[in-house]
Scaffold this motif. Sequence first.
Motif, short mmCIF file in Angstrom:
data_model
loop_
_atom_site.label_atom_id
_atom_site.label_comp_id
_atom_site.label_asym_id
_atom_site.label_seq_id
_atom_site.Cartn_x
_atom_site.Cartn_y
_atom_site.Cartn_z
N PRO A 571 0.98 -0.99 0.01
CA PRO A 571 0.02 0.15 -0.09
C PRO A 571 0.72 1.16 0.25
N ILE A 572 0.45 2.10 -0.71
CA ILE A 572 1.39 3.47 -0.95
C ILE A 572 1.81 4.19 0.32
N GLU A 573 0.90 4.02 1.62
CA GLU A 573 1.29 4.62 2.66
C GLU A 573 2.37 3.91 3.32
N LYS A 574 2.66 2.66 3.06
CA LYS A 574 3.77 1.75 3.65
C LYS A 574 4.82 1.66 2.83
N ILE A 575 4.89 1.99 1.32
CA ILE A 575 5.83 1.73 0.58
C ILE A 575 7.15 2.11 0.88
N LEU A 576 7.28 3.60 1.38
CA LEU A 576 8.49 3.98 1.70
C LEU A 576 9.23 3.25 2.72
N VAL A 577 8.50 3.10 3.75
CA VAL A 577 9.27 2.56 4.97
C VAL A 577 9.70 1.04 4.36
N THR A 578 8.85 0.38 3.79
CA THR A 578 9.16 -1.01 3.36
C THR A 578 10.41 -0.95 2.40
N LEU A 579 10.48 0.03 1.41
CA LEU A 579 11.76 -0.07 0.46
C LEU A 579 13.00 0.48 1.30
N GLN A 580 12.94 1.48 2.16
CA GLN A 580 13.82 1.67 3.28
C GLN A 580 14.55 0.59 3.95
N ASN A 581 13.49 -0.28 4.40
CA ASN A 581 14.27 -1.47 5.10
C ASN A 581 15.30 -2.13 4.15
N PHE A 582 14.99 -2.34 3.13
CA PHE A 582 15.85 -2.95 1.96
C PHE A 582 17.00 -2.00 1.69
N CYS A 583 16.58 -1.05 1.38
CA CYS A 583 17.76 0.02 0.70
C CYS A 583 18.85 0.68 1.65
N LEU A 584 18.02 1.16 2.89
CA LEU A 584 19.19 1.91 3.84
C LEU A 584 20.30 1.05 4.28
N PRO A 585 20.24 -0.46 4.48
CA PRO A 585 21.35 -1.11 4.83
C PRO A 585 22.16 -1.34 3.95
N ILE A 586 21.93 -1.08 2.50
CA ILE A 586 22.67 -0.90 1.52
C ILE A 586 23.32 0.22 1.42
#
Length: 928
Positions: A571-586
Amino acid sequence: MSTEAIDRVLQALSALYGNTDSSTKEEANIWLEDFQKTTEAWTTADVLIRHDNVGLEARLFAAQTFRAKITYDLKELDTQARNSLRDSLLNLLHQFRAGPNIIVTQLCLSIANLALQTSNWENPVKQLIQLYASNPETASCLLEFLSVLPEEISGDRKVPISDEEYKRRSKELLTANSNEVLQLLVVYIQSSGNNVDVQIKLFKCLHSWLKTRNIPIMALNGNPLLDLSFEALNSEDLFDVAVDVVCEIIDQTRDIEESMPLIEKIYPKLTPLREMMKRIDPDDGDAYKAFCRIFTEAGEAYLSLVIENFEAFKGIIEGIVECVAFPGLDIVPMTFNFWFSLANQLSDQKYAQVKPQFFDIYRSLIDIIIKHLHYPRDLNSWTAEQRDDFRNFRHEMGDVLKDCCYVLGSQETLSRPYSILAKCISDPSFDQSNWQAIEAPLMSLRSMGAEIDSSENVIVPEIMKILPSLPQHSKIRYAATLVIARYTFWTAKHPEFIPFQLDYISAGFDDPEVVAASAMALKYLCKDCNMLLVDYLNQLHPFYMSASKTLSQGDMIEITEALAHVISAVPIEKILVTLQNFCLPIAQALHEIASKGQSVSEGEIRRAGDLVDQIATFFQYVTPSNTSEANPLIQLINELWPVCDNLLINFGGNIHLAENISKYLKCCVVYYRKEFLPLLPSFLERLVETFDRTGLGCYLWVAKKTIDQYSGQAQRDGIPLLAVVEKLSSSMFRIVKEKGFQEIPDVVEDYFQMISIFIEEMYTTFVQSALLTPVFQCGMAGFTLEHHRALSAILQFYTQLFTIIARHKSDSALVAPISRTLEENGGNFIGLLINGLIHTFPLDLVSDVGTILGFMAEVFPNESRQWVGFVINQLPNEHLSSQEREAFFVEYDIAVREQHWRRLRRLLTDFTTQYRRKNFSARITRKS
C-alpha cells in the motif's frame, strides 16, 4: 604483351601454391588480386589460358581474371574490344569442352556477365545453343553455361548497370528463352543414355531455372522431366541434385488451385519415398535429411490439402513424423515451421470438425519430442560447446510442444509427460541415477507452460503435488524449480500452492547447482504473485540480507528484482518504509566505503558498484500501483543522493561503479521524473563535473536520457539543458584533443548520440546556439575513426541535423545558421565524406552518406553540386577517367533533380565499390 607480366604472374602463382610460408603466400595473393585490377590483365589472361606450358593454377587464374574484369571493369573495353572478347571466350569454351570443369565454370560465368552487360549481343542463349547443342562433346559445357546464367543474373548483382537495363536485359536472356531451354533439357535427358555427368548437369540446370522462376512450373505438367526427377531419387549419383529439383517443384506448386493438376501427379510419387526411407542406413543422416526436406516441403506447400483431405494426404504428415523420429537432432528443426503452420491453421474454428483426425499424430509427436529431450547418460563426455548446442536445441523443440498444446489442449498435452513422471515415481525398479528420464518430461512441462490456461485445474495441480516426491538430484531439482518458475502465472490463480513453492525455491539456494534456477523462479513468482506475497516480506527480508553474503551478483540482482515486484504491491502509505528497510542497509554499506576516500581497495570499490546495482534494480521495478498520489519514494531518493554524490566524487572514474550509478541515475530521471525535478540542478552539476574529470561515456548516456525526459519542459521549468550540453561539449572537445578519437570510440559514440537526441528534441535551440559550428567540426574530425558504431553515431548526427533542416527549409531562422556553418566548412565536409567513402567507411554506411548528401542537395542544391563536383574532380586522373567522372555527374544530377534518393544511394554504392576495387591494394581493402 610483355613476357615480364607473364613471368611475374607465374612467379606469384608459384609462391601462392608452392610455398609453405604464410606471409609469402599472402604477399603473392595480394599482388595477384591487385594485378587483376590493371588493364594489362586482359591480355595477360588471354595469353596465359592459351599457353601450352602452364599448369592448371595459371589457367584457372586467367579464367578468374576474365570473370573479375568483365564483372567490374568491362567499361575499359570499347564495342569492338567487347566483341573480340566475346568471340575469344566462346572459342575458349569450345577449347576446354572436355574440362577441367573448374575452368569451364569460370568461362561460363564470364560469358554470362558479358551477356548481361552487352546489349548489342542479340540473344546470346540462342547463339550458344546453336553452337554447342548438337555436339555431344560440348553438351556438358553448354549445360554449365545454362546453369550459371540464371543464378548469376538473379543473384547479388555486381555489374555496374542501371536497374532499368538490368530488368530489360535479364528478360531478354532468361524469360524469352525459357521454352527453348526446357525443350533442350528434354532432348538431352532422352538422349543421355548412361552418361551420369550429363544427367547431373541437366538436373542442375533444370533446378537453376526453376529456382530463379524462369521456367513456369506448369510447363512440367505432362513433361517427362517431372517423372524423371522423382526416378532420379533412386540413383545414388543423381540423388542430391534430384532432391533439389523435387523440392523446388513442390515449392512452386503452393498455389493449390492453379497447380492441382500437377499436384495430383506429384503426390503419388511421394508415397514410395517412405519405403525408401526404411531402407536407409541408420548412420546415413544426410539421406534422412534429404527425405525430410522433401516431406516437409510438401507439408508446407500442401498444408490446406492435408487439413481438408486428411485421409487422402495423410502420407505427407506421416512421412514428416517418421523423419522427426530419426535420432539425428539436426533433422528435427527442419520440421519446426511445418508444425507451427499446421497448429496455427487447426486452431481456426472452421477446422474444429477435422482437428480430431490429427490427435494421434500429435500424441506421437509429444512422445518423440520428449525422447529427444533426454540428455545422454554419458553427459560428462560432452564438450561445453556440445552442451550449449543441445540446450539451444531443447528450447527450439519446446516450441513444437507449444504447437501440440494448440491442437490437443492443455490437459491432454500435459498428461503425457505427467504420466511419465508418475510412472517413474511409482516404479520400485526405477533406477534413481537415471535422472535424464525425469528431467526430460520436466523440461517438456516447462516448455508447454506458456500455452496453459491459468484456470487449468486437472493436471497442473497434480504436477505441483508430485514435484516434492521427485528424487533429490540436483539436475532434477533444477528442472523442477524452473517448472515452478514457468507456471507462476498459474500460481497467481492458485495461491494455496505459494507456501510449498516458496519453501521449494528457498531450499534450492542451498544447492550451488540449483541457485540460478531458484533465483529465476523467485523473480517470476514475486512478479506474478506480488500482491499475494506482500505478507511474506517480513520473512523475505532476512533471507535477502543473508543472501548477499553468499550469492553471486547476478543471482542477487534476480532476487532484488523479485522483491522489488512485491514491494510495488505494498500500500502506498507503507511503501516508503518497506523500501527503506531493504535499501538503507545497502546505503549504509555504501557510505562506509565512500567515507574511506582514496584509501579503499579496488575490491571495495567493486563491491560498491554491486551495491549500487542492487539499489538501481529496486528503483527500476518498484512502481507504486497508486500513481494518482505523489510518489513517496522521492524521499528515499533524496536520502540516497548524498551517498551517490560522495561516490561520484571519490570513485566516479571507476568504470564498474560509474556504469551502475549511471543505471541508478537513469532510473531517477526516467521513472521519477516529476519528483526528481528539485534534485535535478545538483544532479546535473555533478554529472558535468564528473564527466569533465573522468571522461567516461556512461555519464553522457545519462545526460542523453535526461535530455530525452526533460526537453519538453526545459524552458518552462528553467532547466538549463543547453548549458549542460555546452559544458559537456567543452569537456568532450578537450578530451578529444588530449586523447584523440581513436582512443575513445565509445565516448565519441555516446557523445554524438546525446547530441542527436538534443537536436531531435530541441533543434531550434541547437541550431541557433554557439554549439552548432564546433560540434559540426568535431564530427568532421571524427570521420577518421575506424570504430563502426562511433562512426555510425557521427553520421546519424549529420543525418538528424540535415533531416530537420530539410523539414524546415522554408524557415530562414533555422536555415541561416547552418548556411553560415557550411560556408566555412561545406567543401571540406563533402571532401571528408567522399574521402571516407572511397577509403575508410564500411560499405554498410554508404547509404547513410547518401541520405546526408540527399538532404544537403535538397536544401542547398547549387552549393552541394559545386562541392561534390570539386571533390570528384580533385581525384587523380589515373584513378578516375574523364568518362567515369562524367557518368557519375550525369547520374548524380538526375538523382538530385528527380529527388530520387534511393538512386543516389545506389550511385554512391556502385561508385565506391568500383573506385576501391580499381585503385586500392587488396591489403588496404582488407584492413579497412
